[in-house]
Write a protein that holds these residues in place. Structure first.
Motif, mmCIF file in Angstrom:
data_model
loop_
_atom_site.group_PDB
_atom_site.id
_atom_site.type_symbol
_atom_site.label_atom_id
_atom_site.label_comp_id
_atom_site.label_asym_id
_atom_site.label_seq_id
_atom_site.Cartn_x
_atom_site.Cartn_y
_atom_site.Cartn_z
ATOM 1 N N ARG A 5 70.582 9.680 35.218
ATOM 2 C CA ARG A 5 69.615 10.597 36.093
ATOM 3 C C ARG A 5 68.354 11.155 35.459
ATOM 4 N NH1 ARG A 5 74.773 11.742 36.821
ATOM 5 N NH2 ARG A 5 75.649 12.062 39.179
ATOM 6 N N THR A 7 64.492 12.981 35.597
ATOM 7 C CA THR A 7 63.507 13.767 36.308
ATOM 8 C C THR A 7 62.287 13.500 35.685
ATOM 9 O OG1 THR A 7 65.258 15.462 37.047
ATOM 10 C CG2 THR A 7 62.858 16.108 37.081
ATOM 11 N N LEU A 9 58.116 14.532 35.655
ATOM 12 C CA LEU A 9 57.300 15.324 35.588
ATOM 13 C C LEU A 9 55.682 14.751 35.446
ATOM 14 C CD1 LEU A 9 58.603 18.422 33.926
ATOM 15 C CD2 LEU A 9 58.775 17.789 36.373
ATOM 16 N N THR A 41 64.091 2.308 38.523
ATOM 17 C CA THR A 41 64.779 3.573 39.156
ATOM 18 C C THR A 41 65.860 3.127 40.117
ATOM 19 O OG1 THR A 41 62.983 3.940 40.780
ATOM 20 C CG2 THR A 41 62.895 5.172 38.809
ATOM 21 N N SER A 46 70.365 8.982 40.166
ATOM 22 C CA SER A 46 69.359 9.739 40.833
ATOM 23 C C SER A 46 67.962 9.800 39.903
ATOM 24 C CB SER A 46 69.816 11.087 40.799
ATOM 25 O OG SER A 46 69.725 11.728 39.671
ATOM 26 N N PHE A 47 66.761 9.781 40.849
ATOM 27 C CA PHE A 47 65.396 9.745 40.208
ATOM 28 C C PHE A 47 64.686 10.750 40.981
ATOM 29 C CE2 PHE A 47 61.087 8.327 40.290
ATOM 30 C CZ PHE A 47 60.678 8.458 38.764
ATOM 31 N N VAL A 48 64.184 11.572 40.407
ATOM 32 C CA VAL A 48 63.320 12.682 40.926
ATOM 33 C C VAL A 48 61.873 12.757 40.148
ATOM 34 C CG1 VAL A 48 62.879 15.288 41.647
ATOM 35 C CG2 VAL A 48 65.088 14.089 41.686
ATOM 36 N N ILE A 49 60.757 12.482 40.892
ATOM 37 C CA ILE A 49 59.470 12.771 40.352
ATOM 38 C C ILE A 49 58.815 13.986 41.097
ATOM 39 C CG2 ILE A 49 58.357 11.207 41.901
ATOM 40 C CD1 ILE A 49 56.501 10.157 39.629
ATOM 41 N N LYS A 50 58.397 14.867 40.226
ATOM 42 C CA LYS A 50 57.533 16.299 40.801
ATOM 43 C C LYS A 50 56.207 16.184 40.013
ATOM 44 C CE LYS A 50 61.858 18.730 40.371
ATOM 45 N NZ LYS A 50 62.517 19.795 39.724
#
Length: 189
Positions: A5, A7, A9, A41, A46-50
């Motif tokens: 996982r 994340t 930024l 990814t 899970s992969f989240v880019i913010k």
């Protein structure tokens, strides 16, 4: 590294939305970077880019200012790495040959499949030696009580490691013991 996982930024609204697919990557280099991120990814759970505003992220703001300045006047305490080539450049890769049996093969066979050598004496030696090793993601490591685990390598890779330690970027013409210690500190066995 076994990460599942991530994340990420970023202070770039454009880059975040290009990775998410909301914006189209029109530049050929950016398109390659986006494809590289998507390839990497896709194997993650899970992969989240913010995207965070630059004003809310002092580190990113300082880093962007540092990247746009001249490096000649920086003190020795600031480490800056200048990349000479793009990380998305395609490189020519030699084809791999099928791995030949080596000293690690019987150990891996025993640890992964429980296969012991036919010779009784060799089988006994194997059952005594095997607990010193572990197989992680298809790679054999030698365990140590106080040392970090050492990656086991075959004879060809061993010769390359010795050559690098003896006359490569960490060049020092040393004796056998010092050279062996250097290779062990490199994390190889």
């Amino acid at each position: 590294m076994g990460v599942e996982r991530v994340t990420a930024l970023t202070d770039s609204h454009l880059a975040a939305n290009q990775v998410l697919g909301d914006f189209e990557a029109k530049d050929k280099w950016m398109e390659k970077y986006v494809k590289a991120v998507q390839r990497i990814t896709s194997s993650l759970k899970s992969f989240v880019i913010k995207q965070i505003p630059r004003g809310s992220n002092r580190r990113a703001d300082a880093l962007s200012k540092l990247a746009s300045t001249c490096f000649g006047h920086l003190s020795k305490e600031v480490l800056v790495e200048i990349l000479k080539e793009r990380s998305i450049e395609e490189r020519q890769v030699d084809s791999l040959s099928v791995a030949q049996p080596n000293w690690m093969t019987p150990i891996m066979d025993y640890l992964q499949h429980g296969i012991l050598p036919d010779n009784h004496a060799e089988a006994r030696k194997m059952s005594v030696r095997a607990p010193q090793y572990a197989v992680l993601k298809g790679t054999l490591f030698r365990k140590g009580h106080t040392d970090p685990w050492l990656k086991c390598i075959d004879g060809t890779a061993g010769k390359l490691a010795l050559k690098e330690a003896h006359a490569g970027s960490a060049e020092a013409h040393e004796g056998v013991r010092a050279l062996t210690g250097k290779v062990l500190r490199m994390g190889l066995y």
